[in-house]
Write an enzyme that holds these catalytic residues in place. Structure first.
Site, PDB file in Angstrom:
ATOM      1  N   SER A   1       9.143   7.015  12.483  1.00  0.00           N
ATOM      2  CA  SER A   1       9.070   6.159  11.287  1.00  0.00           C
ATOM      3  C   SER A   1      10.056   6.592  10.200  1.00  0.00           C
ATOM      4  O   SER A   1       9.686   6.806   9.048  1.00  0.00           O
ATOM      5  CB  SER A   1       7.639   6.148  10.730  1.00  0.00           C
ATOM      6  OG  SER A   1       6.717   5.791  11.725  1.00  0.00           O
TER       7      SER A   1
ATOM      8  N   GLY B   1      -5.303   8.683   5.829  1.00  0.00           N
ATOM      9  CA  GLY B   1      -4.516   9.775   6.389  1.00  0.00           C
ATOM     10  C   GLY B   1      -3.306  10.134   5.553  1.00  0.00           C
ATOM     11  O   GLY B   1      -3.005  11.312   5.347  1.00  0.00           O
TER      12      GLY B   1
ATOM     13  N   ASP C   1       3.565  -0.385  11.474  1.00  0.00           N
ATOM     14  CA  ASP C   1       2.357  -1.053  11.012  1.00  0.00           C
ATOM     15  C   ASP C   1       2.367  -2.567  11.222  1.00  0.00           C
ATOM     16  O   ASP C   1       1.431  -3.255  10.825  1.00  0.00           O
ATOM     17  CB  ASP C   1       2.118  -0.735   9.534  1.00  0.00           C
ATOM     18  CG  ASP C   1       1.557   0.674   9.347  1.00  0.00           C
ATOM     19  OD1 ASP C   1       0.980   1.208  10.310  1.00  0.00           O
ATOM     20  OD2 ASP C   1       1.717   1.241   8.254  1.00  0.00           O
TER      21      ASP C   1
ATOM     22  N   LYS D   1       0.836  -1.207   0.000  1.00  0.00           N
ATOM     23  CA  LYS D   1       0.000   0.000   0.000  1.00  0.00           C
ATOM     24  C   LYS D   1       0.871   1.257   0.000  1.00  0.00           C
ATOM     25  O   LYS D   1       0.612   2.211  -0.736  1.00  0.00           O
ATOM     26  CB  LYS D   1      -0.902  -0.028   1.233  1.00  0.00           C
ATOM     27  CG  LYS D   1      -1.680   1.238   1.516  1.00  0.00           C
ATOM     28  CD  LYS D   1      -2.604   1.067   2.695  1.00  0.00           C
ATOM     29  CE  LYS D   1      -1.914   1.082   4.026  1.00  0.00           C
ATOM     30  NZ  LYS D   1      -1.645   2.424   4.566  1.00  0.00           N
TER      31      LYS D   1
ATOM     32  N   LYS E   1      -3.174   7.174  14.995  1.00  0.00           N
ATOM     33  CA  LYS E   1      -3.569   6.486  13.768  1.00  0.00           C
ATOM     34  C   LYS E   1      -5.093   6.537  13.638  1.00  0.00           C
ATOM     35  O   LYS E   1      -5.746   7.416  14.186  1.00  0.00           O
ATOM     36  CB  LYS E   1      -3.042   5.047  13.791  1.00  0.00           C
ATOM     37  CG  LYS E   1      -1.523   4.954  13.907  1.00  0.00           C
ATOM     38  CD  LYS E   1      -0.835   5.488  12.661  1.00  0.00           C
ATOM     39  CE  LYS E   1       0.662   5.313  12.713  1.00  0.00           C
ATOM     40  NZ  LYS E   1       1.323   5.778  11.477  1.00  0.00           N
TER      41      LYS E   1
ATOM     42  N   SER F   1       5.751  10.998  10.291  1.00  0.00           N
ATOM     43  CA  SER F   1       6.716  11.261   9.210  1.00  0.00           C
ATOM     44  C   SER F   1       6.007  11.673   7.927  1.00  0.00           C
ATOM     45  O   SER F   1       6.648  12.152   6.988  1.00  0.00           O
ATOM     46  CB  SER F   1       7.547  10.016   8.942  1.00  0.00           C
ATOM     47  OG  SER F   1       6.744   8.977   8.400  1.00  0.00           O
TER      48      SER F   1
ATOM     49  N   ARG G   1      -5.760  -2.290  11.006  1.00  0.00           N
ATOM     50  CA  ARG G   1      -4.687  -3.016  11.694  1.00  0.00           C
ATOM     51  C   ARG G   1      -5.215  -3.695  12.958  1.00  0.00           C
ATOM     52  O   ARG G   1      -4.800  -4.799  13.310  1.00  0.00           O
ATOM     53  CB  ARG G   1      -3.535  -2.079  12.059  1.00  0.00           C
ATOM     54  CG  ARG G   1      -2.913  -1.341  10.896  1.00  0.00           C
ATOM     55  CD  ARG G   1      -1.987  -2.202  10.073  1.00  0.00           C
ATOM     56  NE  ARG G   1      -1.516  -1.463   8.914  1.00  0.00           N
ATOM     57  CZ  ARG G   1      -1.330  -1.970   7.706  1.00  0.00           C
ATOM     58  NH1 ARG G   1      -1.581  -3.243   7.478  1.00  0.00           N
ATOM     59  NH2 ARG G   1      -0.898  -1.230   6.713  1.00  0.00           N
TER      60      ARG G   1
ATOM     61  N   ARG H   1      -4.093   3.289  18.828  1.00  0.00           N
ATOM     62  CA  ARG H   1      -3.775   1.863  18.700  1.00  0.00           C
ATOM     63  C   ARG H   1      -3.092   1.281  19.937  1.00  0.00           C
ATOM     64  O   ARG H   1      -2.723   0.110  19.928  1.00  0.00           O
ATOM     65  CB  ARG H   1      -2.902   1.622  17.460  1.00  0.00           C
ATOM     66  CG  ARG H   1      -3.672   1.742  16.161  1.00  0.00           C
ATOM     67  CD  ARG H   1      -2.795   1.443  14.958  1.00  0.00           C
ATOM     68  NE  ARG H   1      -3.547   1.579  13.718  1.00  0.00           N
ATOM     69  CZ  ARG H   1      -2.986   1.639  12.513  1.00  0.00           C
ATOM     70  NH1 ARG H   1      -1.670   1.573  12.382  1.00  0.00           N
ATOM     71  NH2 ARG H   1      -3.747   1.753  11.444  1.00  0.00           N
TER      72      ARG H   1
END
Length: 431
Positions: free
Chosen positions: A192, A91, A309, A21, A336, A165, A384, A340
């Site tokens: 990240s 996002g 992720d 992705k 996110k 990031s 996720r 999460r």
């Protein structure tokens, strides 16, 4: 739609990893920013990549697609004048296109997911764009957001990297197109960094020159550049595959996943190393990962920042490990599609997992004997979370029902099809 996950002791079979992705969205964008025609082979199909397809079409790119590839004729540095863009719940797509919208007179990004993307903050990117002379109308940093561009200027730009990031990546896509040279300084911390590496890799493939410091905190970008039309091939996706690999690790299994490059720059490639550290029997050769799970895992400590992720899938595996696992440096998981850390751990506790949270840590007290299950679980509209909770359900003692599981389509629309092909007992249920 909900999904009922019934305990499944054994998994076996082979699947092809979904296409990445992250790389697909980036290739779609650089192809749209090129003057000429680019071809992207094996693009991902997910809500995120579909949102990018839709938006670059709206901005003037010609997009033609068959089963193997997408052919894109770009709009270069002159997107079509559109009043509204709908990025859905994506996002990264929103953030990348907020900078590209600075090339247009006025674009409003609408808010169609007020309970998910609509809650996420974008202040750091807004501040950077305002430094460049772009007028931004917003609601405390959140959607709907209107960008009044057309006058964006390069120069010295400062952007915080402590939340995401994606703000930096967004500026890196825009600044080469500006007339002036630019210097970008990243403030505070940069989350990240591995994903920034993916952005730089794609920009280089698109013919863009960016001079980055070794620590990725400073950038010099010559202005007046043009994106070159190219052919790209999308590699297999580690973030989605992480959940399938975790499912194989917690069950008796013989599962093979193809198209996972050993030398990929995807940080989530670490799922393979993490499972090895947890003493899961596996091999990784010639882009093929084979897991021969025996359901036995050992606890570990892991810095999750470079593999954001995949962390939820790692945590799901650790639920069944012997000992206490700790995943640290993961605060950006809070920003996110949902929080999460807090939201995910609340659902894990319902299922019977023993977990604790700190501001930037997840601590898992493993239960090798399994968890109770037998509960309804809220997925918080997060793909996720859905995938990771499914892993836990496969090893529970009673079925779990995951509400709104159709949101898995954001990144992995055929996740449950793949699990079924491996023998998992999962079924869709009308909500």
């Amino acid at each position: 739609m909900d999904v009922l996950v019934t305990p499944t002791p054994k998994l076996s079979g082979e699947i092809q990893a979904l296409s990445s992705k992250n790389y697909t969205t980036r290739y779609l964008l650089v192809a749209a920013l090129a003057e000429g025609t680019s071809t992207i082979y094996y693009p991902a199909h997910s809500e995120d990549s579909d949102a990018m397809r839709r938006c670059i079409r709206d901005l003037g790119a010609v997009v033609e697609e068959d089963e193997e590839k997408i052919v894109i004729t770009g709009f270069g540095g002159a997107p079509k004048d559109v009043k509204e863009l709908n990025v859905g719940n994506a996002g990264a797509v929103l953030r990348f296109l907020m900078s590209i919208a600075a090339l247009s007179p006025e674009v409003t990004f609408i808010n169609v997911y007020p309970d998910s993307l609509g809650k996420r903050p974008h202040d750091d990117l807004i501040d950077a764009l305002q430094q460049m002379g772009v007028e931004v109308e917003h609601r405390e940093g959140k959607l709907p957001i209107t960008i009044r561009g057309g006058q964006a200027k390069g120069g010295k730009i400062k952007v915080s990297g402590s939340v995401s990031s994606q703000f930096l990546s967004s500026l890196l896509f825009l600044t080469p197109l500006l007339a002036e040279d630019s210097e970008i300084e990243v403030l505070h911390d940069l989350k990240s960094k591995v994903v920034v590496g993916q952005t730089l890799e794609v920009l280089e493939q698109a013919g863009i020159v960016i001079h980055a410091s070794e620590d990725l905190m400073h950038y010099r970008i010559p202005g007046g550049q043009t994106y070159k039309a190219q052919s790209y091939t999308v590699q297999g996706d580690y973030p989605g595959s992480a959940a399938v690999l975790a499912a194989a690790a917690v069950t008796e299994s013989d599962v093979t996943i193809h198209r996972l490059e050993e030398k990929s720059k995807q940080g989530e490639r670490a799922i393979v190393d993490v499972l090895r550290m947890m003493e899961v029997p596996l091999t990784h050769d010639n882009g093929v990962v084979n897991v021969k799970g025996n359901g036995k895992l050992k606890a570990l400590e892991f810095d999750g920042d470079a593999a954001t992720d995949a962390v939820l899938a790692m945590v799901a595996a650790a639920v069944f490990a012997e000992g206490t696992s700790r995943f640290y440096n993961v605060e950006n998981l809070r920003y996110k599609e949902c929080d999460r850390i807090t939201d995910y751990l609340a659902e894990l506790r319902k299922a019977g997992a023993r977990v604790e949270e700190r501001q930037s840590e997840i601590i898992v007290h493993g239960r090798p004997e399994g968890v109770e299950g037998g509960v309804d679980i809220d997925a918080h509209y997060d793909h996720r979370v859905i995938m990771a909770l499914t892993v836990v359900g496969l090893r529970a003692k009673a079925p779990i029902r995951i509400h709104d599981a159709h949101h898995v389509a954001k990144s992995y629309p055929i996740y449950f099809d793949h699990l079924k092909a491996l023998g998992a007992n999962v079924e869709w249920i009308e909500a």
